[in-house]
Scaffold this motif. Structure first.
Motif, PDB file in Angstrom:
ATOM      1  N   LYS A   7       0.544  -1.181  -0.172  1.00  0.00           N
ATOM      2  CA  LYS A   7      -0.135   0.187  -0.264  1.00  0.00           C
ATOM      3  C   LYS A   7       1.228   1.376   0.089  1.00  0.00           C
ATOM      4  CE  LYS A   7      -3.987  -2.276   0.819  1.00  0.00           C
ATOM      5  NZ  LYS A   7      -4.304  -2.790   0.180  1.00  0.00           N
ATOM      6  N   ASP A   8       2.331   1.245   0.440  1.00  0.00           N
ATOM      7  CA  ASP A   8       2.749   2.383   0.683  1.00  0.00           C
ATOM      8  C   ASP A   8       3.781   2.191  -0.680  1.00  0.00           C
ATOM      9  OD1 ASP A   8       4.615   3.841   1.304  1.00  0.00           O
ATOM     10  OD2 ASP A   8       5.623   3.248   3.538  1.00  0.00           O
ATOM     11  N   THR A   9       3.475   2.660  -1.205  1.00  0.00           N
ATOM     12  CA  THR A   9       4.887   3.225  -2.722  1.00  0.00           C
ATOM     13  C   THR A   9       5.251   4.025  -2.244  1.00  0.00           C
ATOM     14  OG1 THR A   9       2.827   5.299  -3.285  1.00  0.00           O
ATOM     15  CG2 THR A   9       1.618   2.842  -3.951  1.00  0.00           C
ATOM     16  N   SER A  10       5.862   4.408  -1.875  1.00  0.00           N
ATOM     17  CA  SER A  10       6.782   5.463  -1.286  1.00  0.00           C
ATOM     18  C   SER A  10       8.135   4.604  -0.909  1.00  0.00           C
ATOM     19  CB  SER A  10       6.508   5.494   0.361  1.00  0.00           C
ATOM     20  OG  SER A  10       6.554   5.744   1.505  1.00  0.00           O
ATOM     21  N   LEU A  11       7.990   3.103  -0.403  1.00  0.00           N
ATOM     22  CA  LEU A  11       8.841   1.977  -0.706  1.00  0.00           C
ATOM     23  C   LEU A  11       9.637   1.872  -1.837  1.00  0.00           C
ATOM     24  CD1 LEU A  11       6.883  -0.868   1.678  1.00  0.00           C
ATOM     25  CD2 LEU A  11       8.697   1.210   1.899  1.00  0.00           C
ATOM     26  N   TYR A  12       8.919   2.868  -2.538  1.00  0.00           N
ATOM     27  CA  TYR A  12      10.203   1.782  -4.267  1.00  0.00           C
ATOM     28  C   TYR A  12       9.527   2.982  -4.656  1.00  0.00           C
ATOM     29  CZ  TYR A  12       5.638   0.883  -5.360  1.00  0.00           C
ATOM     30  OH  TYR A  12       3.803   0.558  -5.909  1.00  0.00           O
ATOM     31  N   LYS A  13      10.910   3.667  -6.342  1.00  0.00           N
ATOM     32  CA  LYS A  13      11.177   5.057  -6.454  1.00  0.00           C
ATOM     33  C   LYS A  13       9.819   4.682  -7.614  1.00  0.00           C
ATOM     34  CE  LYS A  13      13.385   7.502  -4.821  1.00  0.00           C
ATOM     35  NZ  LYS A  13      13.062   8.656  -4.220  1.00  0.00           N
ATOM     36  N   THR A  14      10.240   3.385  -8.742  1.00  0.00           N
ATOM     37  CA  THR A  14       9.517   3.709 -10.020  1.00  0.00           C
ATOM     38  C   THR A  14       8.869   2.349 -10.113  1.00  0.00           C
ATOM     39  OG1 THR A  14       8.956   4.369 -12.249  1.00  0.00           O
ATOM     40  CG2 THR A  14      10.777   4.327 -11.278  1.00  0.00           C
ATOM     41  N   PHE A  15       8.226   2.150 -10.926  1.00  0.00           N
ATOM     42  CA  PHE A  15       8.193   0.592 -11.367  1.00  0.00           C
ATOM     43  C   PHE A  15       7.415   0.693 -12.749  1.00  0.00           C
ATOM     44  CE2 PHE A  15       3.876  -2.646 -12.257  1.00  0.00           C
ATOM     45  CZ  PHE A  15       5.059  -3.554 -13.077  1.00  0.00           C
ATOM     46  N   LEU A  16       8.604  -0.241 -13.567  1.00  0.00           N
ATOM     47  CA  LEU A  16       9.229  -0.061 -14.804  1.00  0.00           C
ATOM     48  C   LEU A  16       8.310  -1.343 -15.696  1.00  0.00           C
ATOM     49  CD1 LEU A  16      10.267  -0.015 -17.937  1.00  0.00           C
ATOM     50  CD2 LEU A  16      12.441  -0.490 -16.524  1.00  0.00           C
ATOM     51  N   GLY A  17       7.603  -1.564 -16.422  1.00  0.00           N
ATOM     52  CA  GLY A  17       6.838  -3.180 -16.644  1.00  0.00           C
ATOM     53  C   GLY A  17       5.519  -2.682 -18.016  1.00  0.00           C
ATOM     54  N   SER A  18       5.357  -3.875 -17.680  1.00  0.00           N
ATOM     55  CA  SER A  18       3.942  -4.358 -19.102  1.00  0.00           C
ATOM     56  C   SER A  18       2.718  -3.882 -18.027  1.00  0.00           C
ATOM     57  CB  SER A  18       4.081  -5.338 -19.439  1.00  0.00           C
ATOM     58  OG  SER A  18       5.047  -6.273 -20.090  1.00  0.00           O
ATOM     59  N   ASP A  19       1.517  -3.621 -18.768  1.00  0.00           N
ATOM     60  CA  ASP A  19       0.386  -3.151 -18.730  1.00  0.00           C
ATOM     61  C   ASP A  19      -0.380  -4.567 -18.860  1.00  0.00           C
ATOM     62  OD1 ASP A  19      -2.007  -3.573 -17.945  1.00  0.00           O
ATOM     63  OD2 ASP A  19      -1.928  -1.110 -18.800  1.00  0.00           O
ATOM     64  N   PHE A  20       0.156  -6.257 -17.468  1.00  0.00           N
ATOM     65  CA  PHE A  20      -0.608  -7.378 -17.586  1.00  0.00           C
ATOM     66  C   PHE A  20      -1.673  -7.334 -17.862  1.00  0.00           C
ATOM     67  CE2 PHE A  20       3.469  -8.342 -14.861  1.00  0.00           C
ATOM     68  CZ  PHE A  20       4.325  -8.413 -16.160  1.00  0.00           C
ATOM     69  N   VAL A  21      -2.458  -6.832 -17.382  1.00  0.00           N
ATOM     70  CA  VAL A  21      -3.690  -6.557 -17.140  1.00  0.00           C
ATOM     71  C   VAL A  21      -4.325  -6.983 -19.351  1.00  0.00           C
ATOM     72  CG1 VAL A  21      -5.989  -5.442 -17.106  1.00  0.00           C
ATOM     73  CG2 VAL A  21      -4.575  -6.094 -15.323  1.00  0.00           C
ATOM     74  N   GLU A  22      -3.970  -5.623 -19.587  1.00  0.00           N
ATOM     75  CA  GLU A  22      -3.601  -5.232 -20.981  1.00  0.00           C
ATOM     76  C   GLU A  22      -3.554  -6.534 -21.988  1.00  0.00           C
ATOM     77  OE1 GLU A  22      -5.499  -2.557 -21.673  1.00  0.00           O
ATOM     78  OE2 GLU A  22      -5.917  -3.367 -23.913  1.00  0.00           O
ATOM     79  N   GLU A  23      -2.777  -7.044 -21.166  1.00  0.00           N
ATOM     80  CA  GLU A  23      -1.987  -8.043 -22.349  1.00  0.00           C
ATOM     81  C   GLU A  23      -3.422  -9.054 -22.066  1.00  0.00           C
ATOM     82  OE1 GLU A  23       2.657  -7.791 -21.609  1.00  0.00           O
ATOM     83  OE2 GLU A  23       1.526  -9.497 -20.051  1.00  0.00           O
ATOM     84  N   GLY A  24      -3.787  -9.165 -21.108  1.00  0.00           N
ATOM     85  CA  GLY A  24      -5.026 -10.092 -20.745  1.00  0.00           C
ATOM     86  C   GLY A  24      -5.899  -9.893 -22.010  1.00  0.00           C
ATOM     87  N   LYS A  25      -6.579  -8.637 -21.507  1.00  0.00           N
ATOM     88  CA  LYS A  25      -7.414  -8.217 -22.617  1.00  0.00           C
ATOM     89  C   LYS A  25      -7.634  -8.250 -23.466  1.00  0.00           C
ATOM     90  CE  LYS A  25      -9.500  -4.479 -19.166  1.00  0.00           C
ATOM     91  NZ  LYS A  25      -9.352  -3.191 -18.864  1.00  0.00           N
ATOM     92  N   LYS A  26      -6.473  -7.824 -24.031  1.00  0.00           N
ATOM     93  CA  LYS A  26      -5.889  -8.350 -25.516  1.00  0.00           C
ATOM     94  C   LYS A  26      -6.090  -9.654 -26.028  1.00  0.00           C
ATOM     95  CE  LYS A  26      -2.160  -4.088 -26.058  1.00  0.00           C
ATOM     96  NZ  LYS A  26      -0.867  -4.342 -26.325  1.00  0.00           N
ATOM     97  N   ALA A  27      -5.659 -10.627 -25.140  1.00  0.00           N
ATOM     98  CA  ALA A  27      -5.899 -12.327 -25.856  1.00  0.00           C
ATOM     99  C   ALA A  27      -7.326 -12.106 -25.686  1.00  0.00           C
ATOM    100  CB  ALA A  27      -4.792 -12.955 -24.490  1.00  0.00           C
ATOM    101  N   GLY A  28      -8.126 -11.943 -24.824  1.00  0.00           N
ATOM    102  CA  GLY A  28      -9.294 -12.547 -24.953  1.00  0.00           C
ATOM    103  C   GLY A  28     -10.664 -10.919 -25.775  1.00  0.00           C
ATOM    104  N   GLN A  29     -10.055 -10.594 -26.449  1.00  0.00           N
ATOM    105  CA  GLN A  29     -10.040  -9.282 -27.711  1.00  0.00           C
ATOM    106  C   GLN A  29      -9.886 -10.315 -28.790  1.00  0.00           C
ATOM    107  OE1 GLN A  29      -8.194  -5.905 -26.378  1.00  0.00           O
ATOM    108  NE2 GLN A  29      -9.717  -5.150 -25.524  1.00  0.00           N
ATOM    109  N   TRP A  30      -8.815 -10.336 -28.475  1.00  0.00           N
ATOM    110  CA  TRP A  30      -8.679 -11.582 -29.748  1.00  0.00           C
ATOM    111  C   TRP A  30     -10.189 -12.712 -30.266  1.00  0.00           C
ATOM    112  CZ3 TRP A  30      -8.193 -16.570 -30.998  1.00  0.00           C
ATOM    113  CH2 TRP A  30      -7.891 -17.073 -32.237  1.00  0.00           C
ATOM    114  N   LEU A  31      -9.895 -13.993 -29.038  1.00  0.00           N
ATOM    115  CA  LEU A  31     -10.531 -14.776 -29.264  1.00  0.00           C
ATOM    116  C   LEU A  31     -12.141 -14.461 -28.866  1.00  0.00           C
ATOM    117  CD1 LEU A  31     -10.697 -17.982 -28.109  1.00  0.00           C
ATOM    118  CD2 LEU A  31     -11.363 -17.153 -26.002  1.00  0.00           C
TER     119      LEU A  31
END
Ligand code: AHR
Length: 326
Positions: free
Chosen positions: A130-154
């Protein structure tokens, strides 16, 4: 080390730059550029082609950026990552980066890093702190979006069919951000149509061997599978072996959707054994090193940096294969 040199020479400047930019846990480091930086990096493991490419990207980029990298492989175990992070804190590295194997259970060790004034960057996977001050940034993919793209193709693929569509799902590592989010995004899209039914869903731990083993079990208990949704290429490739072993034709008798787009996956897509791949880029190294330098200079960085990604059908895979970097 960066912190020690800059701490002595540029102490005044440090105070100024941290105060000016705000939002930092400090780390006492300033400057960047010519100063030497030591980064402790705790990698998840070597479970997939994606991970191998990601490790290479981090190691190569550290070299190119003149950053000394202390690297450890956690072999898919959170306890190993926690040990590695504690050891980086003891060694007083300038910055810690890690790809958390699972989402939960990081608050204590991240607080230890913060108390030691060592900034942390999350790469690839998120934590649920919950405490986002524990890290400076998060670099990476949007995994929810990836799942959505898979669903949209289907949804598009079966748009003119009213028959039930029986889906099996090979999930990534239990409790990991990509497993949680790719499942959620996919379900969110397909739930609108009652013809789609996930008849079995189990973890294959992101590995080829486990993907094959679990798919064999799925095939034994479910003779009429229409679609496989695998949370990464490696599990999909293992599953292809199981499907062929059961005398069925992957990509035809059972349609296959995967995530990652590593070379082996793209080859199977071009060969018609996979039907659709959602890209997840492992080439995070250059951006990670850039962010690390900025953080240590006291510059403001975005709280979230999302990787740019695309999708591939069979024709697109044929075109893209020759220039694929990983
Ligand atoms: O966190 C990224 C995921 O981890 C990749 O999709 C998978 O292949 C890897 O093991």
């Amino acid at each position: 080390m960066f912190k020690r040199i800059s701490g002595m020479v540029l102490a005044g400047l440090t105070a100024m730059s941290v105060a000016a930019c705000g939002g930092g846990t400090g780390g006492g480091a300033t400057g960047g550029g010519g100063d030497s930086i030591t980064m402790g990096f705790s990698q998840v493991g070597a479970e997939s082609g994606w991970r191998t490419a990601n490790t290479k990207s981090v190691q190569d980029s550290a070299k190119n950026a003149n950053i000394t990298l202390k690297f450890s492989d956690a072999q898919q175990k959170q306890e190993n990552q926690i040990k590695a992070i504690r050891s980086y804190i003891q060694q007083k590295v300038d910055i810690i980066a890690f790809s958390p194997v699972v989402e939960s259970g990081w608050d204590t060790v991240l607080k230890e890093a913060k108390d030691a004034k060592i900034p942390v960057i999350l790469t690839d996977r998120a934590v649920d702190s919950k405490d986002t001050s524990l890290y400076k940034t998060f670099l990476g993919s949007d995994f929810v979006e990836e799942g959505k793209k898979a669903g949209q193709w289907l949804v598009e693929e079966y748009k003119s069919s009213t028959d039930p569509v029986k889906i099996v799902e090979l999930q990534g590592t239990t409790g990991s951000a990509p497993a949680n989010d790719r499942k959620a995004g996919f379900q969110d899209v397909i739930k609108a149509e009652t013809k789609f039914e996930i008849i079995a869903s189990q973890t294959g731990d992101f590995t080829r061997a486990k993907g094959k083993e679990v798919m064999e079990a799925f095939l034994k208990s479910n003779p009429d599978i229409d679609v496989l949704y695998a949370h990464n290429d490696d599990m999909g490739l293992g599953a292809i072996e199981a499907i062929e072993g059961a005398g069925k034709v992957p990509g035809k008798d059972i349609k296959i959707i995967t995530v990652d787009a590593v070379k082996d996956g793209m080859q199977a897509l071009a060969d018609g054994k996979i039907n659709f791949i959602v890209e997840c880029s492992p080439l995070l190294g250059p951006q990670l090193m850039d962010l690390a330098k900025k953080v240590l200079k006291g510059e403001q960085v975005p709280a979230r940096v999302v990787t740019e990604e695309t999708t591939f059908n069979q024709e697109q895979a044929k075109q893209a294969l020759s220039s694929r970097q990983y």
